[in-house]
Design a protein around this motif. Sequence first.
Motif, short mmCIF file in Angstrom:
data_model
loop_
_atom_site.label_atom_id
_atom_site.label_comp_id
_atom_site.label_asym_id
_atom_site.label_seq_id
_atom_site.Cartn_x
_atom_site.Cartn_y
_atom_site.Cartn_z
N UNK A 76 0.83 -1.21 0.00
CA UNK A 76 0.00 0.00 0.00
C UNK A 76 0.87 1.27 0.00
N UNK A 92 -0.71 -5.05 3.21
CA UNK A 92 -2.09 -5.00 3.69
C UNK A 92 -2.65 -6.38 4.00
N UNK A 93 -2.22 -7.35 3.23
CA UNK A 93 -2.76 -8.70 3.35
C UNK A 93 -2.01 -9.54 4.37
N UNK A 133 -7.63 -1.39 10.01
CA UNK A 133 -8.75 -1.99 10.74
C UNK A 133 -8.61 -1.80 12.25
N UNK B 48 -8.78 0.60 -0.45
CA UNK B 48 -8.48 0.11 0.90
C UNK B 48 -9.65 -0.73 1.42
N UNK B 49 -10.87 -0.31 1.07
CA UNK B 49 -12.06 -1.08 1.48
C UNK B 49 -12.11 -2.39 0.70
N UNK B 51 -9.78 -4.15 -0.87
CA UNK B 51 -8.75 -5.13 -0.50
C UNK B 51 -8.92 -5.59 0.95
N UNK B 52 -9.52 -4.73 1.77
CA UNK B 52 -9.83 -5.14 3.15
C UNK B 52 -10.89 -6.23 3.16
N UNK B 53 -11.91 -6.04 2.32
CA UNK B 53 -12.96 -7.06 2.21
C UNK B 53 -12.37 -8.37 1.68
N UNK B 54 -11.51 -8.23 0.69
CA UNK B 54 -10.85 -9.42 0.14
C UNK B 54 -10.11 -10.18 1.24
N UNK B 55 -9.39 -9.42 2.08
CA UNK B 55 -8.61 -10.05 3.15
C UNK B 55 -9.51 -10.79 4.14
N UNK B 56 -10.59 -10.13 4.56
CA UNK B 56 -11.47 -10.74 5.57
C UNK B 56 -12.19 -11.96 5.00
N UNK B 97 -15.04 -6.41 7.87
CA UNK B 97 -14.39 -5.50 6.91
C UNK B 97 -15.05 -4.12 6.93
#
Lengths: 271, 119
Positions: A76, A92-93, A133, B48-49, B51-56, B97
């Motif tokens: 990022x 990020x991951x 988060x 950011x949202x 890829x955050x959703x993807x991660x969760x 997410x």
Amino acid sequence: MNKIQILFFTILTICTGCKPESWQYSRVIPLENITPIGIIRDTDNLWVSDVSNNRLVELSLTGEIIGLYDGFRRPMNIALSRSDNALYVPEYFADTVRIFKNGKISTLQLVNLPDSPAGVAVYKDYIAIADFFGHRIILKNNKDEIIIGQEGHEFGDLYYPTDVAFYNDELFVADAYNNRVMVYDLKGNKLKAIGYEDGINVATGIEVADDRVFVTDFHGNRVLIYDLLGNLQQILTESINEPTDLSYSKKDNLLYIANYGDSSILVYEKK
Amino acid sequence: MKKKSILLPGLMILIISLVSHTAVAQEHAKQEKLKYAQVKVNGMACPFCAYGLEKKLKAIDGVIKIEIDVENGVASLEFEADKMVDKKTIADAVKKAGFTPDSIIFLAKLPEKETKPEF
């Protein structure tokens, strides 16, 4: 030189000094098959985090690809440590910050683990990480760590922070979904909020340099420029489409913008 | 009389549990063939949202592939053949997410896609 001439030159000098700065669109660097999120200007080149391809891209200042570096998991908003020329890459991951130096990759050791680190900044012995988060900043000073901010919308709170920057012993945070910049000292004391009255719609990236605060307004398709007290100086809009990050080069007065929506880099010049 | 009053509720409980067990088993059996799910999410916009959703979502046990369509706010999931993933697990991941799931649909195959960026 008579008195009138001296007066004329004095006025001319003062007026030239008073001329308000103005940032103007200069050019676009199109990127093919690259999704730019983070950007940093090194001395002689540009670095971009290519989030969809999980890699870093090294570019010349005119946009030619110099190097592709794979193996980063959703990199990022990156940062450069100018003292040792190391790139700091928030993954990020993977919930890690990787250090990329001379082609080698190591991992930053942290006591407090972020949940999706979105941005990082390096200054003296300090490293700041925007914990997306976690709604907080992890501020590392050698082996010590402090936590700054908490989830919320009040002054000093954070809501999905995405980027960080240091300037004059102050920490500036792109408080993305509070649509503002939060400023703290290095002990974590809240100092001021910037931009909350200017209609920012997701403040994704921040750069502080040359006594100016640059903020990307993702959905507003703008870059807002403030002085250090938070007074709005200029709003940039030309060719800007979903900007995520920016980097300023004092050497040649250029501002580089990661234009996520158009897969390009925009260059603005200070006149 | 006393025996009847004890037996009747007991029988009812047994029938209800059998019916619900059968319903769960049927849902699982149905889902065995449904290797995919599409989740419609409100408010997904910035990377950011997304890829955050993807991660969760990828953290869910049994999910092997995810595609996020930011423009339409849709996440497409593919599951391992022998894993059961229920709606609640997916909904919880979406909430983690920072989103509210609008709808979650299980599918035997994903609809033909237009040109979507793969995350």
